[in-house]
Design a protein around this motif. Structure first.
Motif, mmCIF file in Angstrom:
data_model
loop_
_atom_site.group_PDB
_atom_site.id
_atom_site.type_symbol
_atom_site.label_atom_id
_atom_site.label_comp_id
_atom_site.label_asym_id
_atom_site.label_seq_id
_atom_site.Cartn_x
_atom_site.Cartn_y
_atom_site.Cartn_z
ATOM 1 N N TYR A 172 55.025 60.322 25.772
ATOM 2 C CA TYR A 172 55.249 59.417 26.901
ATOM 3 C C TYR A 172 54.073 59.474 27.873
ATOM 4 N N LEU A 173 53.526 60.661 28.067
ATOM 5 C CA LEU A 173 52.355 60.804 28.934
ATOM 6 C C LEU A 173 51.189 59.985 28.393
ATOM 7 N N PHE A 227 52.882 62.997 52.199
ATOM 8 C CA PHE A 227 52.050 61.823 51.960
ATOM 9 C C PHE A 227 50.683 61.950 52.633
ATOM 10 N N GLU A 228 50.554 62.865 53.559
ATOM 11 C CA GLU A 228 49.246 63.103 54.159
ATOM 12 C C GLU A 228 48.303 63.814 53.183
ATOM 13 N N PHE A 229 48.876 64.352 52.094
ATOM 14 C CA PHE A 229 48.075 65.112 51.131
ATOM 15 C C PHE A 229 48.038 64.459 49.750
ATOM 16 N N VAL A 230 49.138 63.811 49.360
ATOM 17 C CA VAL A 230 49.204 63.203 48.026
ATOM 18 C C VAL A 230 49.848 61.827 48.103
ATOM 19 N N SER A 231 49.492 60.981 47.146
ATOM 20 C CA SER A 231 50.079 59.638 47.094
ATOM 21 C C SER A 231 51.479 59.655 46.496
ATOM 22 N N GLY A 232 51.760 60.636 45.663
ATOM 23 C CA GLY A 232 53.063 60.713 45.011
ATOM 24 C C GLY A 232 53.906 61.850 45.541
ATOM 25 N N ALA A 233 54.111 61.893 46.844
ATOM 26 C CA ALA A 233 54.891 62.988 47.433
ATOM 27 C C ALA A 233 56.321 63.026 46.898
ATOM 28 N N ASN A 234 56.906 61.867 46.701
ATOM 29 C CA ASN A 234 58.266 61.817 46.161
ATOM 30 C C ASN A 234 58.312 62.373 44.732
ATOM 31 N N PHE A 235 57.277 62.066 43.945
ATOM 32 C CA PHE A 235 57.222 62.588 42.582
ATOM 33 C C PHE A 235 56.990 64.101 42.582
ATOM 34 N N LEU A 236 56.133 64.574 43.467
ATOM 35 C CA LEU A 236 55.894 66.013 43.570
ATOM 36 C C LEU A 236 57.177 66.742 43.907
ATOM 37 N N ALA A 285 52.555 59.039 39.337
ATOM 38 C CA ALA A 285 51.921 59.323 40.624
ATOM 39 C C ALA A 285 50.443 58.971 40.591
ATOM 40 N N CYS A 286 49.779 59.275 39.475
ATOM 41 C CA CYS A 286 48.352 58.942 39.339
ATOM 42 C C CYS A 286 48.147 57.434 39.336
ATOM 43 N N GLN A 287 49.050 56.691 38.682
ATOM 44 C CA GLN A 287 48.977 55.234 38.684
ATOM 45 C C GLN A 287 49.134 54.676 40.093
ATOM 46 N N HIS A 288 50.094 55.218 40.840
ATOM 47 C CA HIS A 288 50.297 54.781 42.229
ATOM 48 C C HIS A 288 49.057 55.071 43.071
ATOM 49 N N HIS A 289 48.447 56.226 42.845
ATOM 50 C CA HIS A 289 47.264 56.603 43.615
ATOM 51 C C HIS A 289 46.131 55.608 43.380
ATOM 52 N N ARG A 290 45.893 55.272 42.132
ATOM 53 C CA ARG A 290 44.848 54.291 41.817
ATOM 54 C C ARG A 290 45.180 52.930 42.405
ATOM 55 N N ASP A 291 46.459 52.562 42.378
ATOM 56 C CA ASP A 291 46.866 51.269 42.934
ATOM 57 C C ASP A 291 46.651 51.227 44.444
ATOM 58 N N TYR A 292 46.989 52.331 45.138
ATOM 59 C CA TYR A 292 46.755 52.398 46.588
ATOM 60 C C TYR A 292 45.273 52.241 46.912
ATOM 61 N N ILE A 346 48.894 66.696 43.199
ATOM 62 C CA ILE A 346 48.752 68.100 43.608
ATOM 63 C C ILE A 346 47.793 68.158 44.791
ATOM 64 N N PRO A 347 48.253 68.601 45.965
ATOM 65 C CA PRO A 347 47.379 68.630 47.152
ATOM 66 C C PRO A 347 46.047 69.336 46.880
ATOM 67 N N PHE A 348 44.962 68.686 47.287
ATOM 68 C CA PHE A 348 43.594 69.224 47.218
ATOM 69 C C PHE A 348 43.022 69.327 45.808
ATOM 70 N N LEU A 349 43.836 69.071 44.770
ATOM 71 C CA LEU A 349 43.361 69.279 43.396
ATOM 72 C C LEU A 349 43.374 68.013 42.545
ATOM 73 N N LEU A 350 44.534 67.391 42.378
ATOM 74 C CA LEU A 350 44.676 66.272 41.451
ATOM 75 C C LEU A 350 45.390 65.097 42.111
#
Length: 266
Positions: free
Chosen positions: A22-23, A198-207, A240-247, A262-266
């Motif tokens: 799936y990934l 959300f100040e650190f990651v785009s997918g806070a809900n997913f995290l 979450a990565c897809q959302h980040h790219r979309d933002y 992942i804050p500060f990393l991914l």
């Protein structure tokens, strides 16, 4: 009730092997719901969709929990190869209630409050089938295949896992609330979320949800729970990565210091 070892093993390995598949699929295409929904999709209203697809993971374990029967059986006596000595149903009951807590919020509270877009009917169907199978897997495993010692509630691992689950659930609920408030009733626009993680990651809900199920797996200490946590990482991590790219594409002023999951990393 006897532990259905073959069913538990099959479903657990299906999660472990299906996660990377799936990934990989999500690296090539978007799952077509939410902002990625196509105009031709036949859809179900968001509130009804979330109830229908999440409710099986609440109702099936609840039914299994209320049915008469003894924990144990041949696989139960083996303690899922953990070497733990037999105890009562306290540990399994507490854990399945923890599992149901997440899905009670998803199907009964989040579903009533969401302002999301309609969900394609095929996505609703697939999600409902997944929740039903996983609900059976986790409930049956915890109630009939995993035996906990009498002092399970005082073990440090269970306490740590339960706190991680609660921490993740708080993050998940708070992040969903931030997203919900970005829209007025009836709106379908997207805005930049601020506050919380959300100040650190785009997918806070997913995290938050990933932390929930990792905590659940640590507490349960069972193969099915770890398989579900692994599948969760593989399924909503790429989202979450897809959302980040979309933002980043959608908003020129999107904070460049944020990461995807992942804050500060991914």
């Amino acid at each position: 009730m006897e532990c259905c070892e073959s069913a538990v093993s099959f479903l657990s390995w299906a999660l472990v092997l299906g996660g990377p598949v799936y990934l990989l699929r999500q690296t090539r295409t978007h799952t077509p719901y939410g902002r990625y929904r196509t105009a031709r999709s036949r859809c179900c209203p968001a509130r009804l969709a979330w109830f229908l697809q999440e409710a099986p993971a609440l109702l099936l374990p609840l039914m299994m929990l209320l049915l008469p029967g003894e924990q144990g059986g041949r696989a139960g006596e083996q303690g899922w190869r953990t070497g733990w000595r037999a105890g009562g149903r306290t540990g399994g009951t507490l854990l399945i209630c923890t599992f149901m807590l997440h899905y009670f919020h998803r199907s009964c509270i989040y579903a009533l409050r969401t302002r999301g877009q309609p969900v394609p009917l095929d996505i609703v169907l697939y999600a409902a089938v997944f929740c039903a199978l996983n609900g059976f897997l986790q409930a049956h495993s915890l109630l009939h295949c995993t035996v906990y010692p009498q002092d399970v509630l005082t073990q440090a691992r269970m306490a740590a896992g339960f706190l991680l689950f609660l921490f993740g659930m708080i993050i998940n609920i708070h992040s969903d609330d931030i997203l919900r408030k970005l829209r007025r009733p009836g709106e379908t626009v997207y805005r930049i979320p601020h506050g919380g993680l959300f100040e650190f990651v785009s997918g806070a809900n997913f995290l938050g949800e990933i932390l929930e199920w990792i905590g659940f797996a640590v507490t349960a200490g069972s193969f099915p729970a770890f398989a579900f946590a692994f599948f969760t990482v593989c399924s909503i991590g790429p989202r979450a990565c897809q959302h980040h790219r979309d933002y980043l594409k959608r908003f020129e002023d999107y904070p460049r210091c944020r990461r995807a999951i992942i804050p500060f990393l991914l």
